[in-house]
Design a protein around this motif. Structure first.
Motif, mmCIF file in Angstrom:
data_model
loop_
_atom_site.group_PDB
_atom_site.id
_atom_site.type_symbol
_atom_site.label_atom_id
_atom_site.label_comp_id
_atom_site.label_asym_id
_atom_site.label_seq_id
_atom_site.Cartn_x
_atom_site.Cartn_y
_atom_site.Cartn_z
ATOM 1 N N TRP A 44 0.832 -1.208 0.000
ATOM 2 C CA TRP A 44 0.000 0.000 0.000
ATOM 3 C C TRP A 44 0.863 1.253 0.000
ATOM 4 C CZ3 TRP A 44 -4.843 0.806 -1.188
ATOM 5 C CH2 TRP A 44 -5.710 -0.273 -1.166
ATOM 6 N N LEU A 45 2.111 1.157 0.435
ATOM 7 C CA LEU A 45 2.992 2.318 0.423
ATOM 8 C C LEU A 45 3.248 2.801 -1.007
ATOM 9 C CD1 LEU A 45 5.519 1.253 3.190
ATOM 10 C CD2 LEU A 45 3.718 2.959 3.359
ATOM 11 N N GLY A 46 3.299 1.887 -1.964
ATOM 12 C CA GLY A 46 3.439 2.279 -3.361
ATOM 13 C C GLY A 46 2.232 3.058 -3.848
ATOM 14 N N PHE A 47 1.045 2.604 -3.485
ATOM 15 C CA PHE A 47 -0.186 3.305 -3.849
ATOM 16 C C PHE A 47 -0.241 4.677 -3.179
ATOM 17 C CE2 PHE A 47 -4.624 4.332 -2.811
ATOM 18 C CZ PHE A 47 -5.115 4.480 -4.097
ATOM 19 N N LEU A 48 0.123 4.730 -1.903
ATOM 20 C CA LEU A 48 0.104 6.014 -1.197
ATOM 21 C C LEU A 48 1.134 6.978 -1.781
ATOM 22 C CD1 LEU A 48 -0.366 4.856 2.496
ATOM 23 C CD2 LEU A 48 -2.041 5.907 0.980
ATOM 24 N N GLY A 49 2.280 6.462 -2.213
ATOM 25 C CA GLY A 49 3.271 7.305 -2.885
ATOM 26 C C GLY A 49 2.721 7.883 -4.175
ATOM 27 N N CYS A 50 1.995 7.085 -4.918
ATOM 28 C CA CYS A 50 1.373 7.550 -6.162
ATOM 29 C C CYS A 50 0.354 8.645 -5.869
ATOM 30 C CB CYS A 50 0.727 6.368 -6.880
ATOM 31 S SG CYS A 50 0.070 6.759 -8.494
ATOM 32 N N MET A 51 -0.458 8.447 -4.841
ATOM 33 C CA MET A 51 -1.458 9.450 -4.472
ATOM 34 C C MET A 51 -0.798 10.738 -3.980
ATOM 35 S SD MET A 51 -4.442 8.353 -5.165
ATOM 36 C CE MET A 51 -3.725 7.617 -6.610
ATOM 37 N N CYS A 52 0.270 10.612 -3.202
ATOM 38 C CA CYS A 52 0.993 11.810 -2.735
ATOM 39 C C CYS A 52 1.595 12.560 -3.918
ATOM 40 C CB CYS A 52 2.070 11.424 -1.732
ATOM 41 S SG CYS A 52 1.414 10.903 -0.148
ATOM 42 N N GLY A 53 2.081 11.831 -4.921
ATOM 43 C CA GLY A 53 2.599 12.468 -6.128
ATOM 44 C C GLY A 53 1.521 13.231 -6.874
ATOM 45 N N LEU A 54 0.325 12.666 -6.954
ATOM 46 C CA LEU A 54 -0.776 13.361 -7.629
ATOM 47 C C LEU A 54 -1.232 14.584 -6.845
ATOM 48 C CD1 LEU A 54 -2.872 10.355 -8.948
ATOM 49 C CD2 LEU A 54 -1.488 11.963 -10.270
ATOM 50 N N ILE A 55 -1.239 14.473 -5.531
ATOM 51 C CA ILE A 55 -1.622 15.629 -4.705
ATOM 52 C C ILE A 55 -0.583 16.738 -4.846
ATOM 53 C CG2 ILE A 55 -1.897 16.402 -2.310
ATOM 54 C CD1 ILE A 55 -3.184 13.621 -1.781
ATOM 55 N N ALA A 56 0.704 16.363 -4.844
ATOM 56 C CA ALA A 56 1.760 17.359 -5.031
ATOM 57 C C ALA A 56 1.642 18.016 -6.405
ATOM 58 C CB ALA A 56 3.130 16.708 -4.868
#
Length: 72
Positions: A7-19
């Motif tokens: 799930w850390l990979g998914f959360l990293g992707c979401m953080c990238g989109l938010i940034a």
């Protein structure tokens, strides 16, 4: 509490989109960088705090090596 590490990979992707949304960065590049960072964190977490294989017969990859190191 156990964390499902991938799930850390998914959360990293979401953080990238938010940034990307906040700072007007290209969305694809930010999501890819966030995903790569998330997967790198997953690998670090797995190497630093590995969970032992429940059974060596069903172990794969690093679990076999870890079991060998623990038993020798």
């Amino acid at each position: 509490m156990q964390l499902f590490d991938t799930w850390l990979g998914f959360l990293g992707c979401m953080c990238g989109l938010i940034a990307a949304a906040i700072w007007n960065w290209p969305a694809i590049r930010s999501a890819a960088i966030g995903f790569a960072v998330g997967i790198a964190v997953v690998m670090v977490v797995n190497l630093v705090a590995p969970s032992p294989a429940p059974c060596l017969q069903s172990a794969k990859g690093w679990d076999v090596w870890r079991a060998h190191l623990l038993c020798s």
